[in-house]
Design an enzyme around this catalytic site. Structure first.
Site, PDB file in Angstrom:
ATOM      1  N   ASP A  54       0.910  -1.481   0.147  1.00 58.44           N
ATOM      2  CA  ASP A  54       0.133   0.093   0.048  1.00 58.44           C
ATOM      3  C   ASP A  54       0.732   1.266  -0.632  1.00 58.44           C
ATOM      4  OD1 ASP A  54      -1.828  -1.873   0.786  1.00 58.44           O
ATOM      5  OD2 ASP A  54      -1.924  -1.172   2.133  1.00 58.44           O
ATOM      6  N   GLU A 233     -11.098  -1.481   2.949  1.00 57.18           N
ATOM      7  CA  GLU A 233     -10.047  -1.703   3.337  1.00 57.18           C
ATOM      8  C   GLU A 233      -9.914   0.134   2.532  1.00 57.18           C
ATOM      9  OE1 GLU A 233      -6.595  -4.867   5.011  1.00 57.18           O
ATOM     10  OE2 GLU A 233      -7.060  -4.822   2.541  1.00 57.18           O
TER      11      GLU A 233
END
Length: 522
Positions: A54, A233
């Site tokens: 990420d 998420e």
């Protein structure tokens, strides 16, 4: 990211030895020479070595764009998660810096989060004594222990070069094992900070607020909505103008979902609505599942904070991979890449408001040579010019306007070689744009990797494709960013051919431009 208990075990088995800033800087500087491996992206950010997922803490401050990212400093698979760090003056050419926030061995790993500029020292943590500019950088991240997740605050008084954890962490703890991924922004109408974070397993976005970044109060919950699959998420929440030359504004709630995306596995869903400082109200019809990217490999998006108002763009980056195979992709020294930074806006269509994405204008700096320009051509004539110019390559930008016939498909064969090709095109039969990587090269490392990924288009007689081909990725922006697809590919080194194909002799190339793109690592 997938953060199962099984994947947390390495944290408790071994200690983490943190590189000193001087040694890490030396390592990353010397590592620039390795950026010429067969699958190493030439204009997408990748770590010098080891695993990355990420993007975190994207923020602009005093002339620099900061990219933090989920990073395992110890190996090429997920684990020992810490915040890697790089800076840039143009969001393209990145300078590696030492780890910003390392894991705390035997206590917690550093999961995803965000960074902001605390312009007026609301936190009281900024040490700058300048009364005109008392600002500093603040990072809000998830501290992931074995059975709990809470939000911690860190701050930097030297433009992000070193970071200190707030002594009274955590700043937000809702006593949940899956409370994570805080995205924080300043909400000017009420002079306060707002945080969106998730209860991942419950598929809920929690909205909290604060006046000082240190004490947070829950305000509302968004979700669950849509499919029951997977986790929520990496949320985000921001306001965008609707249509050019319009004063209308809407808020966009971003939810990254794992799994449940249209192409399978991970993906980025969004909702359009309103926000009053405490509650997001969704206006997207329940039957409309809106996705930012319909390829297989675009996830865990994060948008930049504090881009100057004189610029005015909302820009984000996504991780180019999928948790179905992220740990087994066939790169060895490094794993994971970030997308081209993309500008976001909203546009109204007959079936509703949609998120539009276009590559940042700065990408044009990478054009080193225009290899071809064609206007008003048949497929055969265009291919004759491609062969005459001997156009090949693994780092190309392609802009095309296509006029497909009433039936069949038209598109490009990229990275073409013996028994290998990646197809990008449009289908008049289905009114879709697609990437087909079934025969793109090495696909056997995961049964979930090969396939044809597609999305609907608002169909017209002339369709635009803007394609960015890198050594191991393809990003396709269709009809000025109306629909976007992103896929990883792993062709053989010698597979670098390029040609146009069509199922109909009547299909036309209205225009075609091809540029060779320079490496950002030179």
């Amino acid at each position: 990211m997938i953060r199962s208990a099984a994947r947390q075990k390495p944290l408790y088995r071994s200690a983490f030895v943190f590189l000193s800033a001087s040694f890490a800087s030396l390592f990353f500087t010397s590592a620039q020479g390795i950026y010429d491996e067969p699958w190493r992206p030439q204009f997408h950010f990748t770590p010098a070595k080891n695993f990355m997922n990420d993007p975190n803490g994207l923020v602009y401050y005093k002339g620099e764009y900061h990219l933090f990212y989920q990073h395992n400093p110890q190996g090429p698979e997920w684990g020992h998660m810490s915040w890697g760090h790089a800076t840039s003056e143009d969001m393209l050419h990145w300078r590696h810096l030492p780890l910003a926030i390392p894991e705390e061995p035997n206590r917690y790993m550093i999961y995803s989060g965000s960074a902001v500029v605390d312009w007026h020292n609301s936190s009281g943590l900024c040490a700058n004594t300048d009364p005109i500019d008392p600002s500093c950088l603040a990072a809000i991240y998830t501290a992931a222990a074995k059975d709990s997740q809470s939000q911690h605050l860190a701050f930097s008084n030297d433009r992000g070069r070193t970071w200190s954890n707030y002594s009274a962490n955590p700043v937000a703890d809702l006593n949940q094992p899956d409370f994570r991924d805080p995205k924080v922004f300043w909400y000017e109408p009420q002079k306060k900070w707002v945080m969106v974070a998730v209860f991942a397993d419950e598929k809920e976005v929690k909205i909290l607020d604060s006046t000082d970044l240190k004490k947070w109060k829950p305000r509302s919950t968004f979700g669950p909505l849509g499919s029951a699959k997977g986790q929520w998420e990496c949320p985000d929440l921001f306001e965008l103008p609707v249509d050019e030359n319009s004063h209308a504004m809407k808020w966009v709630m971003i939810v990254n979902r794992n799994p449940g995306a249209p192409a399978g596995g991970t993906g980025t869903e969004y909702f359009v609505g309103t926000f009053d400082g405490a509650t997001f109200t969704n206006e997207t019809p329940a039957e409309q599942g809106l996705w930012a990217d319909y390829g297989k490999d675009f996830y865990a998006t994060n948008s930049f904070s504090d881009i100057p108002s004189t610029d005015g763009r909302r820009i984000w980056i996504g991780w180019i991979s999928n948790w179905q195979y992220a740990n087994t992709e066939p790169t060895k020294l490094w794993r994971g890449a970030q997308s081209i930074p993309r500008v976001l806006r909203l546009k109204t269509y007959s079936d509703g408001i949609r998120l539009i994405q276009t590559p940042i204008k700065e990408v044009e700096q990478l054009r080193t040579k225009q290899l071809l320009r064609v206007n008003g051509s048949s497929i055969q004539q265009a291919n004759d010019k491609i062969r005459a110019a001997n156009i090949k390559g693994h780092a190309l930008e392609i802009e095309a306007e296509l006029s497909p016939s009433e039936a069949g498909e038209i598109g490009f064969r990229l990275r073409k070689g013996q028994n290998e090709e990646t197809l990008v095109g449009v289908s008049a039969k289905t009114h879709e744009v697609f990437i087909d990587r079934t025969r793109s090269g090495l696909v056997s490392f995961s049964p979930d990797f090969p396939g044809r990924h597609h999305a609907n288009l608002h169909w017209t007689s002339s369709l635009k494709l803007h394609i960015f081909l890198d050594r191991s990725s393809v990003e396709v922006f269709a009809n000025d960013g109306e629909t976007v697809l992103t896929d990883r590919i792993y062709p053989s080194p010698g597979s670098d051919g390029f040609e146009i194909y069509s199922e109909s002799a009547s299909a036309q190339i209205s225009s075609l431009s091809i540029w060779k793109l320079d490496s950002i690592w030179k």
